[in-house]
Design an enzyme around this catalytic site. Structure first.
Site, short mmCIF file in Angstrom:
data_model
loop_
_atom_site.label_atom_id
_atom_site.label_comp_id
_atom_site.label_asym_id
_atom_site.label_seq_id
_atom_site.Cartn_x
_atom_site.Cartn_y
_atom_site.Cartn_z
N ASP A 1 -4.01 -8.66 11.63
CA ASP A 1 -4.06 -8.63 10.10
C ASP A 1 -3.74 -10.03 9.30
O ASP A 1 -3.03 -10.29 8.22
CB ASP A 1 -2.96 -7.71 9.74
CG ASP A 1 -3.23 -6.45 10.22
OD1 ASP A 1 -4.19 -6.14 10.91
OD2 ASP A 1 -2.37 -5.52 9.94
N GLU B 1 -5.94 -4.18 8.65
CA GLU B 1 -5.08 -3.09 7.90
C GLU B 1 -6.00 -2.76 6.69
O GLU B 1 -5.97 -3.76 5.81
CB GLU B 1 -3.94 -3.09 7.73
CG GLU B 1 -3.16 -2.04 7.20
CD GLU B 1 -1.67 -1.95 6.79
OE1 GLU B 1 -1.01 -3.00 7.51
OE2 GLU B 1 -1.29 -1.16 6.11
N LYS C 1 -8.19 -0.70 10.90
CA LYS C 1 -7.33 0.14 11.37
C LYS C 1 -6.50 0.51 9.91
O LYS C 1 -6.06 -0.23 9.22
CB LYS C 1 -6.22 -0.26 12.39
CG LYS C 1 -5.46 -1.66 11.85
CD LYS C 1 -4.36 -2.35 12.77
CE LYS C 1 -3.76 -3.52 12.23
NZ LYS C 1 -2.83 -3.10 11.41
N LYS D 1 -0.28 0.75 10.89
CA LYS D 1 0.34 -0.08 11.26
C LYS D 1 -0.18 -0.59 12.71
O LYS D 1 -0.44 -1.70 12.99
CB LYS D 1 1.80 -0.17 11.17
CG LYS D 1 2.28 0.25 9.79
CD LYS D 1 1.83 -0.69 8.65
CE LYS D 1 2.15 -0.49 7.34
NZ LYS D 1 1.53 -1.05 6.24
N VAL E 1 0.49 -11.18 11.50
CA VAL E 1 1.66 -10.93 10.58
C VAL E 1 1.44 -9.39 10.39
O VAL E 1 0.47 -8.71 10.68
CB VAL E 1 1.15 -11.24 9.29
CG1 VAL E 1 1.44 -12.88 9.48
CG2 VAL E 1 0.09 -11.22 8.69
N THR E 2 2.72 -8.73 9.95
CA THR E 2 3.63 -9.36 10.16
C THR E 2 4.45 -8.89 11.48
O THR E 2 4.40 -7.79 11.91
CB THR E 2 4.68 -8.57 9.09
OG1 THR E 2 4.92 -7.27 9.00
CG2 THR E 2 3.99 -9.03 7.66
N CYS F 1 3.07 -4.56 11.94
CA CYS F 1 1.96 -4.58 12.43
C CYS F 1 1.73 -4.97 13.79
O CYS F 1 1.40 -4.60 14.93
CB CYS F 1 0.53 -4.89 11.65
SG CYS F 1 0.58 -3.69 10.28
N GLN G 1 16.31 -6.57 27.94
CA GLN G 1 16.19 -5.48 29.36
C GLN G 1 15.10 -5.80 30.06
O GLN G 1 14.32 -4.87 30.38
CB GLN G 1 16.17 -3.91 28.43
CG GLN G 1 17.17 -3.83 27.57
CD GLN G 1 17.06 -2.42 26.95
OE1 GLN G 1 17.16 -1.22 27.68
NE2 GLN G 1 16.52 -2.11 25.88
C1 C5J Z 1 1.26 -5.68 8.63
C2 C5J Z 1 2.33 -4.47 6.62
N1 C5J Z 1 0.06 -5.98 8.82
N2 C5J Z 1 3.65 -5.18 6.71
N3 C5J Z 1 1.30 -4.74 7.53
O1 C5J Z 1 2.21 -6.00 9.07
O2 C5J Z 1 2.50 -3.50 5.69
#
Ligand code: C5J
Length: 222
Positions: free
Chosen positions: A26, A74, A131, A134, A159-160, A164, A204
């Site tokens: 994204d 996205e 897509k 997320k 990101v972020t 996502c 872990q």
């Molecule tokens: C992504 C969002 N790409 N933060 N989308 O992380 O809504």
């Protein structure tokens, strides 16, 4: 065996590097520029712009060695038929998904603001996956495409970090992919969320996967 220095321990690469894909999540104007979705939600988008040179370096290294590259976006259909009301109506921002903003309709496929930033524009032959969620595995054929190409190892950027990127890495881990997050090639509007995400993914014994830096990846490729 080739390994990348990583945490919580070395990340083993497959013998055939064609089984290893760079995933760029994204890196769209909607998240990195003023007037996009991230900005409409009240975030400081300038934070994310700092990773662009590092992501570009990784992209160029993968291109140089002709290795698989996946870009995700996205986005939603113009009629919003793939955007559930729970996502559409969440939050109290003045601009919602589908509304007209300064870069076109917010988070809508094909709008100027929804494009990948020019520095990272995909080349022919690279996978470009749209897509609606997320996670990149939600209502997409990503799993099928990866199995068809024999890809087993996924190196994550974009990101972020905690939304996502983390969601996709968790989805991939549950599907049996070996996941590595490249720490300096991902970022969040909230630095503390990035730090927490990195720690929880590799806790872990690498419960979701490994983390490393771009230099470590590039040094192994070259
Ligand atoms: C992504 C969002 N790409 N933060 N989308 O992380 O809504």
């Amino acid at each position: 065996m080739t390994t990348i220095a990583a945490q919580p321990y070395e990340y083993e690469l497959p013998e055939d590097l064609q089984c290893c894909a760079l995933v760029i999540i994204d890196m769209q104007r909607d998240f990195l520029e003023l007037g996009g979705f991230g900005d409409a939600l009240g975030n400081d988008v300038t934070r994310l712009q700092a990773i662009v040179p590092t992501v570009k370096q990784l992209l160029e290294a993968f291109r140089q060695f002709n290795l698989p590259i996946i870009h995700t976006l996205e986005c939603h259909k113009p009629d919003l038929s793939d955007c559930p009301p729970a996502k559409l109506n969440r939050g109290k921002s003045s601009l919602k998904i589908g509304d007209a903003g300064p870069m076109g309709r917010i988070l809508i496929d094909g709008e100027p603001g929804n494009q990948i930033i020019p520095e990272l524009t995909p080349l022919p032959g690279e996978i470009v996956l749209t897509k609606p969620g997320k996670g990149a595995f939600c209502r997409t054929d990503l799993e099928l495409q990866l199995h068809r190409k024999g890809i087993t190892h996924l190196l994550f950027t974009g990101v972020t970090t905690e939304v996502c990127v983390q969601t996709t890495m968790r989805e991939a881990n549950d599907r049996g992919f070996e996941c590595l997050l490249i720490e300096d090639a991902t970022d969040s509007y909230f630095p503390e969320f990035k730090t927490a995400t990195i720690e929880m993914l590799r806790a872990q014994g690498g419960i979701i996967g490994w983390t490393t830096t771009a230099d470590e990846v590039i040094s192994v490729l070259s």
